[in-house]
Design a protein around this motif. Structure first.
Motif, short mmCIF file in Angstrom:
data_model
loop_
_atom_site.label_atom_id
_atom_site.label_comp_id
_atom_site.label_asym_id
_atom_site.label_seq_id
_atom_site.Cartn_x
_atom_site.Cartn_y
_atom_site.Cartn_z
N THR A 112 0.84 -1.20 0.00
CA THR A 112 0.00 0.00 0.00
C THR A 112 0.87 1.25 0.00
N PRO A 113 0.32 2.40 -0.43
CA PRO A 113 1.09 3.65 -0.41
C PRO A 113 1.43 4.05 1.01
N VAL A 119 4.00 10.58 9.03
CA VAL A 119 3.41 9.58 9.91
C VAL A 119 4.33 8.37 10.06
N LEU A 120 4.91 7.92 8.95
CA LEU A 120 5.75 6.72 8.94
C LEU A 120 7.10 7.01 9.59
N ARG A 121 7.55 6.06 10.42
CA ARG A 121 8.85 6.18 11.09
C ARG A 121 9.69 4.93 10.81
N PRO A 152 4.09 2.13 -3.75
CA PRO A 152 5.20 1.17 -3.91
C PRO A 152 5.80 1.30 -5.31
N GLY A 153 7.12 1.31 -5.39
CA GLY A 153 7.79 1.50 -6.66
C GLY A 153 7.94 2.96 -7.05
N GLY A 154 7.34 3.86 -6.27
CA GLY A 154 7.39 5.29 -6.58
C GLY A 154 8.68 5.94 -6.14
N ARG A 155 8.88 7.16 -6.66
CA ARG A 155 10.09 7.93 -6.34
C ARG A 155 9.69 9.35 -6.01
N ALA A 156 10.32 9.92 -4.98
CA ALA A 156 10.00 11.29 -4.58
C ALA A 156 11.12 11.84 -3.71
#
Length: 203
Positions: A112-113, A119-121, A152-156
Motif C-alpha cells: 500500500t502507499p 506519519v511513517l517512522r 510502492p515503486g514510486g520515487r519522490a
C-alpha cells in the motif's frame, strides 16, 4: 475575528509576520506585505499558506514555526499544522533531504502507499555499525514532498526527522541510505541536502 479556546488566530499570524524580514520574497515575488494584505481582508488561511512559503526562502526562528503551527491547529488545518511542527523540529535539529525510491510491491512486503505527512517512522541503514560489526539501523520519520502519498515503486524527494539526530551527523550529499520497515529492504535513497541546525536542539 476567529477565536478558539482563547487563541486569537489573526494576532498569531500578525506575530509570525513580524518575524519575516521585509526584503525576502518567494519565487513568485510574494513578500510579507502580501501577507498583511490578506490579513486585512480576514483571509487567514491564505495568509498562513503564504507565510509557510516565505518560511522556505531562508531560515526563520523557531518562534515563527511554533506560532504558525498554533494558528493552523486553531484553524483545524491538520496538514499545515503537521508541516509547521515538522519545521519546528528541523529548526532545532537540521534538515535532511533525500531522493527516495520505494521497492515495487512485487519485490517488497509493503503493498500500500505510504502517507507523505510525517506519519511513517521507518528504520534506516546510514552506515552506522553495532559493536559486532553488523548494521545499526536508525529510526527517522519520513515526510514526502509535493505529494500526499508515495506508491510502492514510486520515487519522490523526502525529508527525514531522525529520532537520534547525533547518529546522523556524518551524512553527506550523494550518500546512499537504505530504508527498512522490517528486515527486508523497503527502499533506497540518495542524500540531496544536509543542513545543520540553526538553533540549539529541541529534540
Amino acid at each position: 475575528m476567529v477565536q478558539n479556546q482563547g487563541v486569537d488566530v489573526p494576532k498569531l499570524l500578525e506575530a509570525a509576520s513580524l518575524l519575516v524580514p521585509e526584503e525576502i520574497a518567494t519565487r513568485n515575488d510574494i513578500t510579507v506585505n502580501d501577507v498583511w494584505e490578506y490579513l486585512t481582508q480576514d483571509e487567514w488561511e491564505v495568509a498562513l499558506g503564504l507565510l509557510e512559503e516565505l518560511g522556505d526562502v531562508q531560515p526563520l526562528p523557531l518562534g515563527f514555526w511554533e506560532t504558525l503551527a498554533t494558528a493552523a491547529e486553531q484553524l483545524r488545518l491538520t496538514k499545515s499544522a503537521a508541516w509547521c511542527r515538522w519545521r519546528c523540529y528541523e529548526t532545532g535539529n537540521g534538515i535532511i533531504r533525500a531522493d527516495l525510491t520505494l521497492r515495487p510491491a512485487t519485490e517488497a512486503r509493503r503493498q500500500t502507499p505510504i502517507s507523505g505527512a510525517g506519519v511513517l517512522r521507518p528504520m534506516w541503514n546510514i552506515g552506522n555499525r553495532t559493536p559486532t560489526g553488523g548494521p545499526d539501523l536508525n529510526v527517522a520519520a519520513l515526510w514526502v514532498e509535493f505529494t500526499p502519498f508515495l506508491e510502492p515503486g514510486g520515487r519522490a524527494s523526502v525529508r527525514l526527522a531522525p529520532l537520534a539526530p547525533a547518529r546522523w551527523q556524518h551524512l553527506q550529499p550523494g550518500q546512499m541510505i537504505i530504508m527498512h520497515e522490517d528486515r527486508s529492504v523497503a527502499g533506497t535513497a540518495v542524500v540531496l541536502e544536509v543542513h545543520r541546525p540553526t538553533t540549539t536542539s529541541i529534540a
